[in-house]
Design a protein around this motif. Sequence first.
Motif, short mmCIF file in Angstrom:
data_model
loop_
_atom_site.label_atom_id
_atom_site.label_comp_id
_atom_site.label_asym_id
_atom_site.label_seq_id
_atom_site.Cartn_x
_atom_site.Cartn_y
_atom_site.Cartn_z
N ALA A 1 0.83 -1.21 0.00
CA ALA A 1 0.00 0.00 0.00
C ALA A 1 0.86 1.26 0.00
CB ALA A 1 -0.93 -0.01 1.21
N LEU A 2 1.95 1.24 0.77
CA LEU A 2 2.85 2.39 0.80
C LEU A 2 3.52 2.59 -0.56
CD1 LEU A 2 4.45 1.87 4.31
CD2 LEU A 2 3.22 3.92 3.57
N ALA A 3 3.90 1.50 -1.22
CA ALA A 3 4.52 1.61 -2.54
C ALA A 3 3.54 2.22 -3.53
CB ALA A 3 4.99 0.25 -3.02
N LEU B 1 -0.77 -4.35 -12.78
CA LEU B 1 -1.93 -3.53 -13.12
C LEU B 1 -2.22 -3.61 -14.62
CD1 LEU B 1 -1.28 -0.42 -10.87
CD2 LEU B 1 -2.97 -2.22 -10.53
N ALA B 2 -1.18 -3.66 -15.42
CA ALA B 2 -1.37 -3.78 -16.87
C ALA B 2 -2.04 -5.10 -17.22
CB ALA B 2 -0.02 -3.65 -17.58
N GLU B 3 -1.63 -6.19 -16.55
CA GLU B 3 -2.22 -7.50 -16.80
C GLU B 3 -3.70 -7.50 -16.44
OE1 GLU B 3 -0.11 -10.49 -14.70
OE2 GLU B 3 1.75 -10.22 -15.81
N ARG B 4 -4.07 -6.77 -15.40
CA ARG B 4 -5.46 -6.74 -14.95
C ARG B 4 -6.28 -5.70 -15.72
NH1 ARG B 4 -6.61 -9.01 -10.01
NH2 ARG B 4 -8.21 -7.43 -9.61
N GLY B 5 -5.61 -4.98 -16.62
CA GLY B 5 -6.33 -3.99 -17.40
C GLY B 5 -6.64 -2.74 -16.62
N ALA B 6 -5.95 -2.55 -15.51
CA ALA B 6 -6.18 -1.36 -14.69
C ALA B 6 -5.39 -0.20 -15.24
CB ALA B 6 -5.78 -1.63 -13.25
N VAL B 7 -5.83 0.99 -14.90
CA VAL B 7 -5.13 2.17 -15.34
C VAL B 7 -4.20 2.63 -14.23
CG1 VAL B 7 -5.35 4.57 -16.08
CG2 VAL B 7 -7.02 2.87 -16.82
N ALA B 8 -2.90 2.74 -14.49
CA ALA B 8 -1.92 3.17 -13.50
C ALA B 8 -1.68 4.65 -13.65
CB ALA B 8 -0.62 2.40 -13.69
N THR B 9 -2.08 5.40 -12.66
CA THR B 9 -1.85 6.82 -12.65
C THR B 9 -0.69 7.10 -11.74
OG1 THR B 9 -4.20 7.20 -12.92
CG2 THR B 9 -2.87 9.09 -12.24
N THR B 10 0.46 7.44 -12.29
CA THR B 10 1.65 7.63 -11.48
C THR B 10 1.90 9.11 -11.24
OG1 THR B 10 3.16 7.80 -13.33
CG2 THR B 10 2.64 5.58 -12.54
N ALA B 11 2.63 9.35 -10.15
CA ALA B 11 2.97 10.73 -9.78
C ALA B 11 4.24 11.18 -10.46
CB ALA B 11 3.11 10.84 -8.27
N GLU C 1 12.37 -1.81 -9.04
CA GLU C 1 11.81 -3.11 -9.39
C GLU C 1 10.42 -3.29 -8.82
OE1 GLU C 1 13.01 -7.86 -9.51
OE2 GLU C 1 14.41 -6.40 -8.65
N VAL C 2 10.21 -2.78 -7.61
CA VAL C 2 8.88 -2.82 -7.02
C VAL C 2 7.89 -2.07 -7.92
CG1 VAL C 2 7.48 -2.10 -5.04
CG2 VAL C 2 9.75 -3.06 -4.67
N ALA C 3 8.30 -0.89 -8.40
CA ALA C 3 7.44 -0.11 -9.29
C ALA C 3 7.14 -0.87 -10.58
CB ALA C 3 8.12 1.22 -9.60
N ARG C 4 8.16 -1.55 -11.12
CA ARG C 4 7.95 -2.32 -12.34
C ARG C 4 6.95 -3.44 -12.12
NH1 ARG C 4 9.32 -6.89 -14.02
NH2 ARG C 4 10.78 -7.29 -12.30
N ILE C 5 7.08 -4.14 -10.96
CA ILE C 5 6.16 -5.24 -10.64
C ILE C 5 4.74 -4.71 -10.50
CG2 ILE C 5 5.53 -6.89 -8.84
CD1 ILE C 5 8.57 -7.23 -8.33
N ILE D 1 -0.34 5.38 -7.42
CA ILE D 1 -1.13 4.34 -8.08
C ILE D 1 -2.32 3.98 -7.21
CG2 ILE D 1 -1.13 1.92 -8.77
CD1 ILE D 1 1.78 2.27 -9.60
N ASP D 2 -3.47 3.86 -7.81
CA ASP D 2 -4.68 3.43 -7.11
C ASP D 2 -4.92 1.97 -7.43
OD1 ASP D 2 -7.00 3.31 -5.73
OD2 ASP D 2 -8.22 4.37 -7.23
N ALA D 3 -4.69 1.10 -6.45
CA ALA D 3 -4.84 -0.34 -6.68
C ALA D 3 -5.72 -0.94 -5.59
CB ALA D 3 -3.48 -1.02 -6.69
N ASP D 4 -6.55 -1.94 -5.96
CA ASP D 4 -7.40 -2.58 -4.96
C ASP D 4 -6.59 -3.61 -4.17
OD1 ASP D 4 -7.16 -4.85 -6.58
OD2 ASP D 4 -9.05 -4.47 -7.59
#
Length: 318
Positions: free
Chosen positions: A261-263, A307-317, A298-302, A269-272
């Motif tokens: 969650a902190l990452a 999120l890409a695999e799940r079709g989610a939209v990654a909004t990065t800062a 590497e954490v960011a890449r993972i 990124i908004d992830a469930d």
Amino acid sequence: FARCMVADIELARSCGVDGVVVEIPSSGHIIEKAYGWPLERAVELSIEATLAAKQSGLYTVFFTIDSSRAEFDWYLDLVERVAAEGHMDALVLVDTFGGVAGHAIPSWVAKVRERLPDVPLEAHFHDDFGLAVANSIVALASGVEVVHTTVSGVGERAGNTPMEDLALALRMLYDVPHGLATREFYALSRLVRERGRHDVPSNRAVVGERLFEIESGIIAGWYEQCIEADPLELFPYHWDEVGHTPARVVYGKGSGLASAALACRELGIDADEESMREVLATIKARALETKSLLPFEEVARILNAHLAERGAVATTAG
């Protein structure tokens, strides 16, 4: 430091020092087996060298190598004779091989005091059993006035009493003022380690590189709640007290959901929760595979890959 040799005393004086620590073995077995001397020779050399130091106007500290393993009556006779026939401004209690237990030190100090009631005492302890700091604290509490320390415990074998550990414990656990700038400890340790090519464990007390890193998922949750207002819920002392790098969460096999969650928050990124659990499983597996922490990149890449695999939209800062 000088051996019990007049030539060493003269060399020290020529260097312009104010005092000298004059060392000689004080255990009969070391004198006889390692040096091959009769015991009386150690006494004679000690008297001769300490008198030479006095005549040179040097503050003279008599340093009894291996006194913690000495035959006690012989050792007491030695220091008493040197005090009477030679000279000492102070006497060092020396645990050369780090084998003294703390509960023996008050007795050691008391026995020496019976023979030399007015001579200031110092302590020089090695850390072969990991007792040097604790023993130094007991020695000070028993009336010893000076403790010999080194930066980050540099020294023979397991090293000497580490200055940083002892100074911080004295101030924070016993409220003993000592005037040392503890906020310089981390920088000083790094300088000494760099110049001396001396490594220390990454989790070493006070100056270890990973001392203020948080891997555990449980503690990462505490970090989120306490880092700004109540950091001492996470650590026994603040990193600023020793000039260390600020606390941070790192990622490895011990990470938890709070870590993920902190990452996500740091990356904007908004992830469930399901996504974060999948990411966490990958982080743990990768850390076990590499047997190391994962760089944050590497954490960011993972995270982004999941999120890409799940079709989610990654909004990065950014």
